[in-house]
Design a protein around this motif. Structure first.
Motif, PDB file in Angstrom:
ATOM      1  N   TYR A  50      25.918  34.814 -23.029  1.00 31.16           N
ATOM      2  CA  TYR A  50      27.057  35.062 -22.129  1.00 31.16           C
ATOM      3  C   TYR A  50      27.089  34.074 -20.971  1.00 31.16           C
ATOM      4  O   TYR A  50      28.105  33.400 -20.739  1.00 31.16           O
ATOM      5  CB  TYR A  50      27.010  36.492 -21.587  1.00 31.16           C
ATOM      6  CG  TYR A  50      28.122  36.757 -20.593  1.00 31.16           C
ATOM      7  CD1 TYR A  50      29.415  36.996 -21.040  1.00 31.16           C
ATOM      8  CD2 TYR A  50      27.890  36.725 -19.215  1.00 31.16           C
ATOM      9  CE1 TYR A  50      30.449  37.213 -20.139  1.00 31.16           C
ATOM     10  CE2 TYR A  50      28.914  36.941 -18.319  1.00 31.16           C
ATOM     11  CZ  TYR A  50      30.193  37.176 -18.787  1.00 31.16           C
ATOM     12  OH  TYR A  50      31.221  37.378 -17.888  1.00 31.16           O
ATOM     13  N   TYR A  51      25.993  33.986 -20.239  1.00 31.25           N
ATOM     14  CA  TYR A  51      25.996  33.144 -19.045  1.00 31.25           C
ATOM     15  C   TYR A  51      25.964  31.656 -19.402  1.00 31.25           C
ATOM     16  O   TYR A  51      26.464  30.817 -18.639  1.00 31.25           O
ATOM     17  CB  TYR A  51      24.841  33.523 -18.125  1.00 31.25           C
ATOM     18  CG  TYR A  51      25.063  34.859 -17.469  1.00 31.25           C
ATOM     19  CD1 TYR A  51      26.069  35.024 -16.522  1.00 31.25           C
ATOM     20  CD2 TYR A  51      24.309  35.972 -17.827  1.00 31.25           C
ATOM     21  CE1 TYR A  51      26.307  36.260 -15.932  1.00 31.25           C
ATOM     22  CE2 TYR A  51      24.542  37.207 -17.238  1.00 31.25           C
ATOM     23  CZ  TYR A  51      25.538  37.346 -16.297  1.00 31.25           C
ATOM     24  OH  TYR A  51      25.775  38.575 -15.724  1.00 31.25           O
ATOM     25  N   ARG A  54      29.625  30.982 -20.056  1.00 36.97           N
ATOM     26  CA  ARG A  54      30.379  30.985 -18.803  1.00 36.97           C
ATOM     27  C   ARG A  54      30.132  29.704 -18.018  1.00 36.97           C
ATOM     28  O   ARG A  54      31.052  29.133 -17.427  1.00 36.97           O
ATOM     29  CB  ARG A  54      29.970  32.200 -17.965  1.00 36.97           C
ATOM     30  CG  ARG A  54      30.428  33.528 -18.533  1.00 36.97           C
ATOM     31  CD  ARG A  54      31.936  33.676 -18.502  1.00 36.97           C
ATOM     32  NE  ARG A  54      32.419  33.843 -17.129  1.00 36.97           N
ATOM     33  CZ  ARG A  54      33.561  33.349 -16.670  1.00 36.97           C
ATOM     34  NH1 ARG A  54      34.337  32.602 -17.437  1.00 36.97           N
ATOM     35  NH2 ARG A  54      33.928  33.577 -15.420  1.00 36.97           N
ATOM     36  N   ASP A  59      35.950  31.393 -21.161  1.00 35.76           N
ATOM     37  CA  ASP A  59      36.433  32.540 -20.383  1.00 35.76           C
ATOM     38  C   ASP A  59      35.616  33.791 -20.674  1.00 35.76           C
ATOM     39  O   ASP A  59      34.817  33.838 -21.604  1.00 35.76           O
ATOM     40  CB  ASP A  59      37.926  32.788 -20.617  1.00 35.76           C
ATOM     41  CG  ASP A  59      38.242  33.250 -22.039  1.00 35.76           C
ATOM     42  OD1 ASP A  59      37.447  34.007 -22.619  1.00 35.76           O
ATOM     43  OD2 ASP A  59      39.293  32.857 -22.568  1.00 35.76           O
ATOM     44  N   GLN A  60      35.801  34.822 -19.850  1.00 32.87           N
ATOM     45  CA  GLN A  60      34.973  36.026 -19.909  1.00 32.87           C
ATOM     46  C   GLN A  60      35.077  36.739 -21.248  1.00 32.87           C
ATOM     47  O   GLN A  60      34.070  37.204 -21.791  1.00 32.87           O
ATOM     48  CB  GLN A  60      35.374  36.975 -18.777  1.00 32.87           C
ATOM     49  CG  GLN A  60      35.040  36.463 -17.389  1.00 32.87           C
ATOM     50  CD  GLN A  60      35.590  37.382 -16.309  1.00 32.87           C
ATOM     51  OE1 GLN A  60      36.569  38.106 -16.522  1.00 32.87           O
ATOM     52  NE2 GLN A  60      34.956  37.363 -15.138  1.00 32.87           N
ATOM     53  N   SER A  63      33.213  34.880 -23.997  1.00 32.14           N
ATOM     54  CA  SER A  63      31.780  34.907 -23.695  1.00 32.14           C
ATOM     55  C   SER A  63      31.185  36.273 -24.011  1.00 32.14           C
ATOM     56  O   SER A  63      30.108  36.377 -24.612  1.00 32.14           O
ATOM     57  CB  SER A  63      31.545  34.563 -22.222  1.00 32.14           C
ATOM     58  OG  SER A  63      31.972  33.258 -21.919  1.00 32.14           O
ATOM     59  N   THR A 109      38.882  42.297 -21.599  1.00 34.15           N
ATOM     60  CA  THR A 109      37.485  42.005 -21.276  1.00 34.15           C
ATOM     61  C   THR A 109      36.724  43.269 -20.901  1.00 34.15           C
ATOM     62  O   THR A 109      35.593  43.494 -21.342  1.00 34.15           O
ATOM     63  CB  THR A 109      37.412  41.004 -20.115  1.00 34.15           C
ATOM     64  OG1 THR A 109      38.128  39.824 -20.467  1.00 34.15           O
ATOM     65  CG2 THR A 109      35.979  40.644 -19.807  1.00 34.15           C
ATOM     66  N   ASP A 203      31.550  39.526 -14.485  1.00 35.56           N
ATOM     67  CA  ASP A 203      30.450  38.572 -14.608  1.00 35.56           C
ATOM     68  C   ASP A 203      29.109  39.150 -14.161  1.00 35.56           C
ATOM     69  O   ASP A 203      28.053  38.645 -14.552  1.00 35.56           O
ATOM     70  CB  ASP A 203      30.744  37.301 -13.802  1.00 35.56           C
ATOM     71  CG  ASP A 203      31.650  36.337 -14.549  1.00 35.56           C
ATOM     72  OD1 ASP A 203      31.653  36.391 -15.799  1.00 35.56           O
ATOM     73  OD2 ASP A 203      32.357  35.540 -13.908  1.00 35.56           O
TER      74      ASP A 203
END
Length: 235
Positions: A50-51, A54, A59-60, A63, A109, A203
């Protein structure tokens, strides 16, 4: 005394000074890294995906989607490696896939985060089961312990350990305390996951949700080890 020649021997097999016995590889303790690897994969890999995405500017939603797919891949890999049908693993896999499909259809999201949190509510149900069992008959943690006691002490040791329930009030009290502790921790983790999914910024939520259980279980494990030793609850 030197080890005899012609066979495979190892100091790990020494039973007492000056004596040797054949080293059984199956009896060697598993390396710590082998025990930690699944934990690092299950907790660390989704966060890294995920990170990492990002940071790369993804985009979120995408991810989160790719990081949520990581547990599905690991479950499939374990099923292929072991070549054994694990119904719990299949249940988890089906829930992950269903959640990904629903999230893909909605394109939201926050829905991905909430899906993760509700999957974690399985642990909350386990917590409720543990807490409820304290009030009705033997605590459920006693059932969980049976395989560990059998592996350590054998069938006779297991029967002796279980017989303490009828003979030792302190033993009954101790198992109830431990069961309440584990049940409360499981339920707390499930509720924390829901709160993080609904309330935290997108996030920040994945890190909080993945770290929730390690933060809760670490002091609980320390308490468990100290309490079982101090009160003689081990086999």
């Amino acid at each position: 005394m030197p080890a005899p020649t012609g066979v495979s021997w190892s100091p790990c097999s020494r039973s007492r000074p000056g004596t040797w016995r054949r080293c059984d590889p199956a009896r060697r303790p598993a390396p710590r890294r082998a025990a930690l690897l699944p934990l690092l994969i299950d907790l660390g890999l989704p966060l890294a995906v995920y990170y990492g995405l990002r940071t790369a500017g993804v985009d979120q939603w995408w991810s989160l989607l790719w990081s949520a797919a990581v547990p599905a891949v690991t479950v499939v890999a374990r099923l292929v490696r072991t070549r054994r049908v694990d119904f719990l693993a299949l249940l988890v896999l089906s829930m992950i896939v269903l959640g990904l499909v629903v999230s893909a259809l909605t394109g939201d999201t926050r829905t991905l985060l909430i899906r993760e949190a509700w999957t974690g509510m399985l642990g909350g149900l386990v917590g409720i089961w543990l807490l409820a069992s304290v009030a009705y008959g033997r605590p459920a943690l006693m059932v969980v312990f049976r395989s560990f006691v059998r592996a350590k002490a054998g069938e006779e040791g297991l029967r002796a350990w279980e017989s303490r329930w009828d003979q030792d009030a302190a033993f009954r009290h101790g198992l109830r305390v431990l069961t309440v502790a584990w049940g409360a921790a499981s339920l707390l983790n499930a509720l924390a996951q829901l709160a993080f999914a609904y309330l935290l910024p997108v996030d920040a939520a994945p890190a909080a949700m993945n770290l929730s259980w390690p933060v809760i279980v670490t002091p609980l494990l320390l308490f468990h080890l100290v309490y079982t030793r101090r009160h003689g609850l081990r086999a």
